[in-house]
Design an enzyme around this catalytic site. Structure first.
Site, mmCIF file in Angstrom:
data_model
loop_
_atom_site.group_PDB
_atom_site.id
_atom_site.type_symbol
_atom_site.label_atom_id
_atom_site.label_comp_id
_atom_site.label_asym_id
_atom_site.label_seq_id
_atom_site.Cartn_x
_atom_site.Cartn_y
_atom_site.Cartn_z
ATOM 1 N N MET A 46 0.846 -1.191 0.000
ATOM 2 C CA MET A 46 0.000 0.000 0.000
ATOM 3 C C MET A 46 0.890 1.253 0.000
ATOM 4 S SD MET A 46 -3.449 -0.933 2.059
ATOM 5 C CE MET A 46 -2.849 -0.643 3.697
ATOM 6 N N GLY A 47 2.149 1.084 -0.409
ATOM 7 C CA GLY A 47 3.042 2.238 -0.512
ATOM 8 C C GLY A 47 3.645 2.626 0.826
ATOM 9 N N GLY A 49 11.154 -3.012 5.317
ATOM 10 C CA GLY A 49 10.401 -4.268 5.336
ATOM 11 C C GLY A 49 9.978 -4.641 3.922
ATOM 12 N N HIS A 50 9.413 -3.649 3.202
ATOM 13 C CA HIS A 50 9.015 -3.889 1.805
ATOM 14 C C HIS A 50 10.239 -4.222 0.954
ATOM 15 C CE1 HIS A 50 5.706 -1.017 3.121
ATOM 16 N NE2 HIS A 50 5.025 -2.070 2.711
ATOM 17 N N ASP A 56 2.195 -9.253 9.382
ATOM 18 C CA ASP A 56 0.744 -9.391 9.306
ATOM 19 C C ASP A 56 0.433 -10.889 9.255
ATOM 20 O OD1 ASP A 56 -0.168 -6.579 9.105
ATOM 21 O OD2 ASP A 56 1.148 -6.590 7.368
ATOM 22 N N LEU A 60 9.142 -2.774 11.659
ATOM 23 C CA LEU A 60 8.905 -1.668 10.728
ATOM 24 C C LEU A 60 7.454 -1.689 10.252
ATOM 25 C CD1 LEU A 60 12.100 -1.547 8.480
ATOM 26 C CD2 LEU A 60 11.671 -0.529 10.712
ATOM 27 N N SER A 116 4.511 1.154 8.065
ATOM 28 C CA SER A 116 4.268 2.490 7.495
ATOM 29 C C SER A 116 3.611 3.388 8.536
ATOM 30 C CB SER A 116 3.371 2.379 6.266
ATOM 31 O OG SER A 116 3.949 1.485 5.347
#
Ligand code: PAF
Length: 274
Positions: free
Chosen positions: A27-28, A33-34, A147, A181, A183
């Site tokens: 989701m940007g 982490g991403h 998640d 981490l 967002s």
């Protein structure tokens, strides 16, 4: 890197692809982490597709859909540096019609813990992940263990709908202090950030007790709750098996310990797999 904003353009960009496709849906507001998901996908597959889409159907009334951090330019640069081949950034009307076929999360697993606190969240999450997996044509799709419930539900959707994609569970990336981490960490003041370490400290405390021989879930939860007093409000501490069934005794190799708590504006989650 090709940036595409429509379903048609994505399909066109995919036409010439050969070999395996690694896919990282996001989701940007991309962070390390991403990046670690992208790195792993880059190493393991021929083509890397990343999506950035703040999916409205997984936000509940009154949640942070409007204020969710959006950093398109910075995210594009990060994707470029990570060696992304195709960046898919659709608009809402590219992804949804007004009268849609819905996907429901499983009645138990989808409505406990995160699903109980955010009823309907997993329905919307599964709906968009199904769309994105289909659109990307992914052979392997990468999701973080942070998640955990989302990950387990996606694995179940892929199994139940006989989808031809391998779901890769990736380790949680943490700050040196231990904070996972997210967002949403950006919403915290430096003081709140400091207090947010209580989540990972509570998990570490449980892990130490388990290593010392403790198996009683009630005992472990009590210890964790003491550490979590530093947060503003604990929503849950849960110790479940890998299918999200509650446990009374920790089963080594089949246990997830989860915590959700508020610190300042954001509601934070974290977990460890033991
Ligand atoms: O974990 C997320 O960022 C989102 O839930 C996902 C998987 C991209 C679906 O919108």
């Amino acid at each position: 890197m090709v940036v595409v904003r429509t379903v048609e353009a994505l399909k066109e960009a995919r036409e010439s692809l050969r070999g395996s496709i690694g896919f990282v849906p996001t989701m940007g507001a991309l962070h390390h982490g991403h990046l670690s998901l992208m790195r792993q996908a880059r190493e393991e597959t021929d083509t890397l597709i990343v999506s950035i889409f703040v999916n409205p159907t997984q936000f509940l009334e009154g949640e942070d859909l409007e204020s969710y951090p959006r950093r398109e330019e910075a995210d594009r640069k990060i994707c470029e540096l990570a060696g992304v081949d195709i960046l898919f950034m659709p608009t809402i009307d590219q992804m949804y019609e007004s009268d849609e076929l819905a996907i429901g999360a499983p009645a138990i697993k989808g409505y406990i813990l995160e699903g109980e606190k955010r009823p309907g969240h997993f329905d919307g999450m599964l709906q968009v992940v199904m769309k994105l997996l289909n659109l990307s044509g992914a052979t392997r799709a990468y999701f973080g263990k942070k998640d955990a419930q989302q990950l387990v539900l996606i694995e179940q959707m892929v199994k139940n709908y006989f989808m031809d994609v391998k779901i890769i569970a990736c380790e949680i990336v943490r700050e040196e202090s231990g904070l996972a981490l997210s967002s949403r960490n950006a919403y915290m003041t430096p003081q709140e950030h400091q207090r947010a370490h209580a989540l990972s400290r509570a998990l570490k405390c449980a892990s130490k007790s388990i290593m010392a021989g403790e198996r009683e879930v009630a005992q472990l939860k009590a210890q964790m709750l003491t550490v979590l007093e530093e947060t503003d409000r604990v929503e849950y501490v849960a110790i479940v098996d890998r299918a999200f069934r509650p446990l009374e005794q920790v089963e080594i190799g089949n246990t997830i310990i989860l915590v959700a708590a508020w610190v300042g504006k954001p509601r934070l989650i974290d977990n460890i797999w033991v």
